[in-house]
Motif scaffolding. Structure first.
Motif, PDB file in Angstrom:
ATOM      1  N   GLY A 163     -22.163  62.659   5.595  1.00 18.40           N
ATOM      2  CA  GLY A 163     -20.817  63.091   5.947  1.00 18.40           C
ATOM      3  C   GLY A 163     -19.757  62.082   5.573  1.00 18.40           C
ATOM      4  N   ARG A 164     -19.813  61.595   4.328  1.00 16.76           N
ATOM      5  CA  ARG A 164     -18.797  60.639   3.859  1.00 16.76           C
ATOM      6  C   ARG A 164     -18.449  60.916   2.389  1.00 16.76           C
ATOM      7  NH1 ARG A 164     -21.572  56.920   0.984  1.00 16.76           N
ATOM      8  NH2 ARG A 164     -23.801  56.657   1.412  1.00 16.76           N
ATOM      9  N   THR A 165     -18.198  62.185   2.091  1.00 18.80           N
ATOM     10  CA  THR A 165     -17.863  62.575   0.718  1.00 18.80           C
ATOM     11  C   THR A 165     -16.383  62.407   0.409  1.00 18.80           C
ATOM     12  OG1 THR A 165     -17.392  64.881   1.292  1.00 18.80           O
ATOM     13  CG2 THR A 165     -19.691  64.311   0.762  1.00 18.80           C
ATOM     14  N   GLY A 166     -15.561  62.188   1.425  1.00 17.79           N
ATOM     15  CA  GLY A 166     -14.120  62.147   1.213  1.00 17.79           C
ATOM     16  C   GLY A 166     -13.473  63.515   1.280  1.00 17.79           C
ATOM     17  N   PHE A 167     -14.267  64.544   1.565  1.00 18.46           N
ATOM     18  CA  PHE A 167     -13.744  65.895   1.809  1.00 18.46           C
ATOM     19  C   PHE A 167     -13.863  66.139   3.314  1.00 18.46           C
ATOM     20  CE2 PHE A 167     -14.674  65.957  -2.632  1.00 18.46           C
ATOM     21  CZ  PHE A 167     -13.753  66.834  -3.204  1.00 18.46           C
ATOM     22  N   PRO A 168     -12.771  66.034   4.055  1.00 17.93           N
ATOM     23  CA  PRO A 168     -12.844  66.008   5.521  1.00 17.93           C
ATOM     24  C   PRO A 168     -13.585  67.182   6.139  1.00 17.93           C
ATOM     25  CG  PRO A 168     -10.661  65.366   4.789  1.00 17.93           C
ATOM     26  CD  PRO A 168     -11.384  65.832   3.580  1.00 17.93           C
ATOM     27  N   PHE A 169     -13.343  68.394   5.650  1.00 13.50           N
ATOM     28  CA  PHE A 169     -13.973  69.548   6.280  1.00 13.50           C
ATOM     29  C   PHE A 169     -15.478  69.563   6.026  1.00 13.50           C
ATOM     30  CE2 PHE A 169     -14.192  74.331   6.944  1.00 13.50           C
ATOM     31  CZ  PHE A 169     -13.988  74.237   8.308  1.00 13.50           C
ATOM     32  N   VAL A 170     -15.887  69.203   4.822  1.00 16.66           N
ATOM     33  CA  VAL A 170     -17.314  69.100   4.499  1.00 16.66           C
ATOM     34  C   VAL A 170     -17.974  68.056   5.391  1.00 16.66           C
ATOM     35  CG1 VAL A 170     -18.995  68.422   2.730  1.00 16.66           C
ATOM     36  CG2 VAL A 170     -17.058  69.892   2.127  1.00 16.66           C
ATOM     37  N   ASP A 171     -17.365  66.902   5.503  1.00 14.23           N
ATOM     38  CA  ASP A 171     -17.947  65.812   6.276  1.00 14.23           C
ATOM     39  C   ASP A 171     -17.998  66.133   7.766  1.00 14.23           C
ATOM     40  OD1 ASP A 171     -18.246  64.430   3.934  1.00 14.23           O
ATOM     41  OD2 ASP A 171     -16.432  63.221   4.181  1.00 14.23           O
ATOM     42  N   ALA A 172     -16.947  66.791   8.281  1.00 11.79           N
ATOM     43  CA  ALA A 172     -16.956  67.161   9.699  1.00 11.79           C
ATOM     44  C   ALA A 172     -18.070  68.159   9.991  1.00 11.79           C
ATOM     45  CB  ALA A 172     -15.596  67.748  10.092  1.00 11.79           C
ATOM     46  N   CYS A 173     -18.270  69.115   9.093  1.00  8.37           N
ATOM     47  CA  CYS A 173     -19.351  70.094   9.280  1.00  8.37           C
ATOM     48  C   CYS A 173     -20.713  69.405   9.266  1.00  8.37           C
ATOM     49  CB  CYS A 173     -19.281  71.169   8.206  1.00  8.37           C
ATOM     50  SG  CYS A 173     -17.910  72.333   8.412  1.00  8.37           S
ATOM     51  N   MET A 174     -20.895  68.470   8.358  1.00  9.30           N
ATOM     52  CA  MET A 174     -22.171  67.768   8.301  1.00  9.30           C
ATOM     53  C   MET A 174     -22.378  66.904   9.538  1.00  9.30           C
ATOM     54  SD  MET A 174     -24.973  67.348   6.706  1.00  9.30           S
ATOM     55  CE  MET A 174     -24.818  67.805   4.975  1.00  9.30           C
ATOM     56  N   ARG A 175     -21.345  66.240  10.011  1.00  7.49           N
ATOM     57  CA  ARG A 175     -21.479  65.423  11.221  1.00  7.49           C
ATOM     58  C   ARG A 175     -21.829  66.295  12.427  1.00  7.49           C
ATOM     59  NH1 ARG A 175     -18.109  60.659  10.786  1.00  7.49           N
ATOM     60  NH2 ARG A 175     -18.167  60.005   8.596  1.00  7.49           N
ATOM     61  N   CYS A 176     -21.191  67.450  12.528  1.00  9.58           N
ATOM     62  CA  CYS A 176     -21.483  68.381  13.622  1.00  9.58           C
ATOM     63  C   CYS A 176     -22.940  68.833  13.557  1.00  9.58           C
ATOM     64  CB  CYS A 176     -20.546  69.577  13.545  1.00  9.58           C
ATOM     65  SG  CYS A 176     -20.919  70.895  14.731  1.00  9.58           S
ATOM     66  N   LEU A 177     -23.378  69.217  12.370  1.00  6.06           N
ATOM     67  CA  LEU A 177     -24.752  69.682  12.202  1.00  6.06           C
ATOM     68  C   LEU A 177     -25.751  68.598  12.567  1.00  6.06           C
ATOM     69  CD1 LEU A 177     -26.929  71.632  11.225  1.00  6.06           C
ATOM     70  CD2 LEU A 177     -26.447  70.883   8.882  1.00  6.06           C
ATOM     71  N   ARG A 178     -25.521  67.396  12.113  1.00  7.29           N
ATOM     72  CA  ARG A 178     -26.458  66.301  12.394  1.00  7.29           C
ATOM     73  C   ARG A 178     -26.508  65.967  13.880  1.00  7.29           C
ATOM     74  NH1 ARG A 178     -27.060  61.883   7.743  1.00  7.29           N
ATOM     75  NH2 ARG A 178     -28.170  60.984   9.490  1.00  7.29           N
ATOM     76  N   ALA A 179     -25.400  66.142  14.566  1.00  8.34           N
ATOM     77  CA  ALA A 179     -25.361  65.807  15.992  1.00  8.34           C
ATOM     78  C   ALA A 179     -25.954  66.902  16.863  1.00  8.34           C
ATOM     79  CB  ALA A 179     -23.920  65.527  16.422  1.00  8.34           C
ATOM     80  N   THR A 180     -25.761  68.165  16.465  1.00  9.11           N
ATOM     81  CA  THR A 180     -26.118  69.275  17.347  1.00  9.11           C
ATOM     82  C   THR A 180     -27.291  70.121  16.855  1.00  9.11           C
ATOM     83  OG1 THR A 180     -24.628  70.881  16.290  1.00  9.11           O
ATOM     84  CG2 THR A 180     -23.679  69.440  17.985  1.00  9.11           C
ATOM     85  N   GLY A 181     -27.624  70.041  15.563  1.00  9.56           N
ATOM     86  CA  GLY A 181     -28.668  70.893  15.019  1.00  9.56           C
ATOM     87  C   GLY A 181     -28.203  72.300  14.703  1.00  9.56           C
ATOM     88  N   TRP A 182     -26.889  72.536  14.761  1.00 15.30           N
ATOM     89  CA  TRP A 182     -26.371  73.883  14.513  1.00 15.30           C
ATOM     90  C   TRP A 182     -24.969  73.815  13.925  1.00 15.30           C
ATOM     91  CZ3 TRP A 182     -22.276  77.044  15.937  1.00 15.30           C
ATOM     92  CH2 TRP A 182     -22.432  78.417  15.687  1.00 15.30           C
ATOM     93  N   ILE A 183     -24.698  74.736  13.014  1.00 17.56           N
ATOM     94  CA  ILE A 183     -23.341  74.997  12.522  1.00 17.56           C
ATOM     95  C   ILE A 183     -23.344  76.460  12.102  1.00 17.56           C
ATOM     96  CG2 ILE A 183     -23.783  74.364  10.112  1.00 17.56           C
ATOM     97  CD1 ILE A 183     -20.589  73.360  11.935  1.00 17.56           C
TER      98      ILE A 183
END
Length: 491
Positions: free
Chosen positions: A318-338
């Motif tokens: 979650g560090r591509t420099g595309f905020p929405f992509v990175d936020a989605c990946m961070r959410c998925l990694r933390a919760t197991g769901w998106i």
């Protein structure tokens, strides 16, 4: 009543609407068995959260079966060695289970179990778990078969099950620590009771605006059914969900009024997606190799030699420099769901903007998804990567998705606190330039004469009604449109 049975639980961890359990009622003796298989523990798609969800479900299932008179044994090892060892102490003649459409290791295991049963004179009976059918050479008639399967009456949870007088160690249901594995990220409540509560809360209240909430990562958290993990591990059956949703639809029709009509519209949208759930799993059932190979082999070699570990790491962390992509990946990694649209965007971004092969990114995502379902997963990885040969290319624009789905930046701020600071990196690639380059590479293959022949083969074997209708258009309408917006580049 002379049969002695083992009910082999796999991804069907419930008592209600369970055909193998219903069959066990007619046996003289029966016990339940769950096998913690080392092949699964070592599989590249395994993650601690998967076992934690199963473990909690097994604890509830063991109590529920014990209350009905049946023990649930836990064994660890390889099939069919576990069966052979069990049979020395418990001479069973019947093995009951649901069919499983899983990863390659599970197909190989089932073949070994079938061979062992034949050698030992044990009758192995399997029942469908979803609206997925074997064998199925062509898709003609699949929709009718799905409807026929879902229309069957539900099997109630039996009050009393036959047990056994054999003195057998039930076995501990181990924690991750006992397995010497790392701890799991937080998971939602697991088990059959939680599945029913989740289903009812969705049908009675949370799903009232389903079609308006399913695309937004903010709203989908509550507005989607959140049944996917329960379906993946079988704490509820697809059969149960379809029946209860249709019952709720009838209730809304009888209720009448503007609000009921609107709720019914959203519920019909949900029901249509249950149909697609089985449609995608059927693809893996019909062609297990799609876990490893492109649906259309014309795309072989397209990305395999261009793997970029630096780009993959940036995407996965979650560090591509595309905020929405990175936020989605961070959410998925933390919760197991998106939610689904954001899953599609993550795959699209990895496949087109970063030009990463779907197999490597797919294994990573399989470990992130609590609800990892192999049939849906590998079909969608290829569909969103453009390698099926029959689906419209959808190259999601992260910028437009952000503007559409998180216009106030609430989701990004929640999961990406460094956004806007010097700690946040610039974009890893130029968005529109790499997307156009990817589109051109895909279409260079798709224009080839052999690509059309292969697409026709894929369509005959896997195509749904919408795919076939699109293919029936005049060839002039099937040519690749030059305008990028026709390919959902800016969707």
């Amino acid at each position: 009543m002379s049969d002695i049975a083992v009910v082999w639980f796999k991804r069907d961890l419930r008592c209600a609407d369970h055909a193998p359990l219903a069959a066990a009622v007619r046996c003289r003796a029966a016990l339940g068995l769950y096998v913690l298989e080392d092949e699964w523990l070592e599989a590249p798609e395994w993650d601690p959260q998967h076992w934690e969800f199963i473990r909690q479900s097994l604890l509830e299932l063991r109590r529920a079966l014990a209350a009905r008179g049946m023990p649930l044994l836990l064994r660890r090892g390889a099939m069919p060695a576990v069966l052979a060892q069990l049979r020395r102490d418990y001479p069973f003649t019947e093995l009951f289970s649901h069919q499983e459409t899983g990863a390659a290791w599970s197909y190989a295991r089932d073949r070994r179990v079938a061979a062992w049963c034949r050698e030992q004179g044990v009758r192995w009976r399997e029942w469908p778990q979803f609206g997925v059918f074997r064998p199925l050479a062509r898709r003609d008639g699949w929709a009718a078969a799905w409807e026929q399967f879902m229309a069957k009456p539900l099997l109630a949870a039996v009050d009393r099950l036959p047990g056994t007088t054999a003195q057998l160690d039930q076995g501990e249901i181990p924690t991750l620590r006992a397995l010497d594995r790392p701890g799991a990220r937080p998971i939602p409540p697991a088990g059959e009771m939680a599945a029913q509560q989740t289903l009812e809360s969705f049908l009675s209240e949370r799903g009232s605006r389903y079609l308006h909430t399913l695309s937004s990562p903010l709203l989908a958290e509550q507005g989607c059914s959140r049944l996917s993990a329960h379906l993946a591990y079988g704490t509820v059956s697809m059969h149960q969900v379809v029946h209860r949703a249709r019952q709720r639809l009838r209730e809304l029709r009888e209720q009448g009024g503007v609000e009921a009509v609107e709720r019914a519209r959203h519920l019909r949208g949900f029901l249509s997606r249950l149909h697609w759930h089985c449609h995608f799993i059927q693809k893996l059932e019909d062609e297990p190799d799609i876990e490893f190979h492109n649906f259309s082999r014309i795309y072989d070699g397209l990305r395999e030699d261009d793997w970029n570990e630096e780009r993959f790491s940036a995407w996965a962390e979650g560090r591509t420099g595309f905020p929405f992509v990175d936020a989605c990946m961070r959410c998925l990694r933390a919760t197991g769901w998106i939610n689904f649209r954001m899953r599609a965007m993550l795959v699209s971004f990895a496949s087109y903007h970063l030009w990463l092969h779907w197999r490597g990114t797919g294994l990573f995502l399989a470990r992130q998804f609590l609800d990892f379902e192999p049939g849906i997963h590998w079909s969608q990885m290829q569909m969103q990567s453009g390698t099926t040969g029959i689906n419209t290319l959808r190259i999601y624009s992260p910028s437009k998705q952000w503007a559409d789905q998180d216009p106030r930046g609430e989701f990004v701020r929640r999961w990406l606190p460094e956004w806007g600071s010097a700690d946040y990196p610039p974009p890893i690639v130029p968005e529109q330039q790499v997307a156009r380059a990817a589109r051109e590479k895909i279409w260079a293959r798709r224009r080839l004469p052999e690509a059309r022949a292969q697409a026709a083969q894929v369509l005959r074997r896997h195509g749904a009604g919408a795919d076939r209708k699109r293919a029936a258009k005049p060839k002039s309408q099937q040519k690749p449109p030059p305008a990028t917006e026709q390919l959902d580049l800016f969707s």
